[in-house]
Design an enzyme around this catalytic site. Sequence first.
Site, mmCIF file in Angstrom:
data_model
loop_
_atom_site.group_PDB
_atom_site.id
_atom_site.type_symbol
_atom_site.label_atom_id
_atom_site.label_comp_id
_atom_site.label_asym_id
_atom_site.label_seq_id
_atom_site.Cartn_x
_atom_site.Cartn_y
_atom_site.Cartn_z
ATOM 1 N N SER A 1 -10.594 3.143 4.008
ATOM 2 C CA SER A 1 -10.700 4.345 4.591
ATOM 3 C C SER A 1 -11.897 5.405 3.831
ATOM 4 C CB SER A 1 -9.441 5.353 4.028
ATOM 5 O OG SER A 1 -8.804 5.081 2.962
ATOM 6 N N THR A 2 -12.280 4.779 2.732
ATOM 7 C CA THR A 2 -13.441 5.714 2.093
ATOM 8 C C THR A 2 -14.203 4.330 1.410
ATOM 9 O OG1 THR A 2 -12.123 5.485 -0.165
ATOM 10 C CG2 THR A 2 -12.000 7.554 1.348
ATOM 11 N N ALA B 1 -0.870 -1.358 0.508
ATOM 12 C CA ALA B 1 -1.401 -2.731 0.527
ATOM 13 C C ALA B 1 -0.834 -3.728 -0.442
ATOM 14 C CB ALA B 1 -2.857 -2.809 0.545
ATOM 15 N N TYR C 1 -18.476 -5.596 -9.440
ATOM 16 C CA TYR C 1 -19.769 -4.891 -9.800
ATOM 17 C C TYR C 1 -20.038 -5.482 -11.058
ATOM 18 C CZ TYR C 1 -22.617 -1.175 -11.355
ATOM 19 O OH TYR C 1 -23.885 -0.392 -11.915
ATOM 20 N N TYR D 1 -18.003 -1.136 -18.682
ATOM 21 C CA TYR D 1 -17.702 -1.663 -17.526
ATOM 22 C C TYR D 1 -17.561 -3.140 -17.510
ATOM 23 C CZ TYR D 1 -17.002 -2.272 -12.532
ATOM 24 O OH TYR D 1 -16.226 -2.629 -11.416
HETATM 25 P P1 NAD Z 1 -12.782 4.011 -2.722
HETATM 26 O O1 NAD Z 1 -11.901 4.722 -3.946
HETATM 27 O O2 NAD Z 1 -13.935 4.779 -2.012
HETATM 28 O O3 NAD Z 1 -11.932 3.095 -1.861
HETATM 29 C C1 NAD Z 1 -10.804 2.430 -1.946
HETATM 30 C C2 NAD Z 1 -9.883 2.105 -0.769
HETATM 31 O O4 NAD Z 1 -8.628 1.585 -1.229
HETATM 32 C C3 NAD Z 1 -9.483 3.417 -0.066
HETATM 33 O O5 NAD Z 1 -9.481 2.963 1.478
HETATM 34 C C4 NAD Z 1 -7.872 3.542 -0.334
HETATM 35 O O6 NAD Z 1 -7.137 4.176 0.634
HETATM 36 C C5 NAD Z 1 -7.564 2.022 -0.763
HETATM 37 N N1 NAD Z 1 -6.495 2.046 -1.432
HETATM 38 C C6 NAD Z 1 -6.572 2.138 -2.677
HETATM 39 N N2 NAD Z 1 -5.173 1.910 -3.262
HETATM 40 C C7 NAD Z 1 -4.506 1.465 -2.064
HETATM 41 C C8 NAD Z 1 -3.063 0.936 -1.997
HETATM 42 N N3 NAD Z 1 -2.024 0.861 -2.794
HETATM 43 N N4 NAD Z 1 -2.800 0.378 -0.662
HETATM 44 C C9 NAD Z 1 -3.798 0.561 0.462
HETATM 45 N N5 NAD Z 1 -4.977 1.078 0.264
HETATM 46 C C10 NAD Z 1 -5.431 1.557 -0.907
HETATM 47 O O7 NAD Z 1 -13.639 2.874 -3.626
HETATM 48 P P2 NAD Z 1 -14.981 1.933 -3.769
HETATM 49 O O8 NAD Z 1 -15.738 2.504 -4.735
HETATM 50 O O9 NAD Z 1 -15.375 1.846 -2.265
HETATM 51 O O10 NAD Z 1 -14.357 0.576 -4.283
HETATM 52 C C11 NAD Z 1 -14.069 -0.524 -3.271
HETATM 53 C C12 NAD Z 1 -14.282 -1.954 -3.812
HETATM 54 O O11 NAD Z 1 -15.808 -1.747 -4.276
HETATM 55 C C13 NAD Z 1 -13.683 -1.929 -5.408
HETATM 56 O O12 NAD Z 1 -13.288 -3.366 -5.644
HETATM 57 C C14 NAD Z 1 -14.777 -1.642 -6.371
HETATM 58 O O13 NAD Z 1 -14.734 -1.992 -7.494
HETATM 59 C C15 NAD Z 1 -15.945 -2.240 -5.433
HETATM 60 N N6 NAD Z 1 -17.278 -1.618 -5.885
HETATM 61 C C16 NAD Z 1 -17.601 -0.421 -5.941
HETATM 62 C C17 NAD Z 1 -18.919 -0.072 -6.506
HETATM 63 C C18 NAD Z 1 -19.072 1.556 -6.472
HETATM 64 O O14 NAD Z 1 -19.992 2.077 -7.176
HETATM 65 N N7 NAD Z 1 -18.519 2.418 -5.815
HETATM 66 C C19 NAD Z 1 -19.929 -0.863 -6.662
HETATM 67 C C20 NAD Z 1 -19.707 -2.231 -6.589
HETATM 68 C C21 NAD Z 1 -18.314 -2.511 -6.258
#
Ligand code: NAD
Length: 395
Positions: free
Chosen positions: A51-52, A113, A226, A236
């Site tokens: 979703s995000t 989830a 990351y 981190y």
């Molecule tokens: P985000 O907060 O934008 O998205 C998180 C998603 O997880 C959302 O869709 C939310 O609804 C869902 N979610 C959370 N808890 C849930 C649950 N219990 N049941 C169902 N859905 C659930 O996060 P993001 O930054 O896009 O991170 C996503 C992945 O990418 C993570 O593993 C993060 O470590 C990785 N990542 C992020 C970055 C960054 O800079 N943002 C960089 C590298 C890797």
Amino acid sequence: MIIKPRIKGFVCITSHPTGCLENIREQANYAASQKISGGQKPKRVLVIGSSTGYGLASRITAAFSCGADTLGVYFERPPTDERPASAGFYNSQAFCKLVRKEGYKAEDINGDAFSNEIKDEVIAKAKEFGGQFDLVIYSLASPRRTDPEDGSTYRACLKPIGAVYKNKTLDTDKKEVKDITIEPASDDEISQTEKVMGGEDWELWTDALLGANLLSPDCLNIAYSYIGPQVTQPIYRNGTIGRAKLHLENTAARITEKMAQAGSGKAYVSVNKALVTQASSAIPVVPLYVSILYKIMAEKGTHEGCIEQTCRLFKDHLFGESEISVDEEQRIRLDDWEMDPDVQQKIIEIWPYVNTGNLSELTDFDIYQEEFLKLFGFGRKDVDYDIEVDPAATV
Ligand code: NAD
């Protein structure tokens, strides 16, 4: 209702349905301009955390670059007559609306989830949806997880391991660079963070999908990780969250073995770039690093957002002409442009000098703030935020 941003610390507790729709439209247009051709592109995709942020961008890429049907799983707050939904709820509605217009299938499951119930629901829905997935994206970011086996709730924390961490951080609310001291995590905090953000749940998802014969013979099963720069390493990569990411990365090998035994493809971890998302804005020090990074990468012409990253992942790595290229630890490196030695050298040079007074000059904090507001559908020039909207109407 007139909906305005209401920011509390590193979250915005309101979101704007029209702004979210326009955000999705913009990302969909970009993905549509990055069409992937060839027989290998995915046809049926499951995105867990859709979703995000990165999960949403992956889903948009699957649909608009590849023409795939997508099943999305997320945990978002629906609207009431008095209160807007969370941004991810509007994002998902908007995605479904736009993608169905193109004639592709999209189904959503809103729930936890980590639970067995939601895994069962996905399996039941997947069968109606057309059967096996050829791509699974695991993109959850959550502060807590209830283990379906023992019923206990585990909490993730963002702390260093082994020593106190002192550095500068950015109070994004007050636009202030200040010192921060974070005490090291206890052993219990380290293992709880691993329980939440490590690979256990990814493996449980894979077991459930394999058990139901829902992974195609060439299925790719991808989770995001990351690494990041020297300046954030204690909080981190060498901290509690990094320990959990290492666990996730190590799980990929075991998952690949299970998938190979079942004749169902392969698992990879993709190490992505640091970006403004709801999850990353909660991590101390990272918003300051991201503000500097944005400026340096924009100047070099290498800046990417979530959608540019996921389109590059699909095009150059997962469904490109050549073999998937990986580093020594078998990870896909989508953070290659962020970790470019020239970019990192500039970060090291700027870091000691940045303070509240020169924030706008040495960093792209204004862009950071714009991107942050945009996560919730605000700050778009093409949306009139003084118009009444019904928060409970379908976007
Ligand atoms: P985000 O907060 O934008 O998205 C998180 C998603 O997880 C959302 O869709 C939310 O609804 C869902 N979610 C959370 N808890 C849930 C649950 N219990 N049941 C169902 N859905 C659930 O996060 P993001 O930054 O896009 O991170 C996503 C992945 O990418 C993570 O593993 C993060 O470590 C990785 N990542 C992020 C970055 C960054 O800079 N943002 C960089 C590298 C890797």
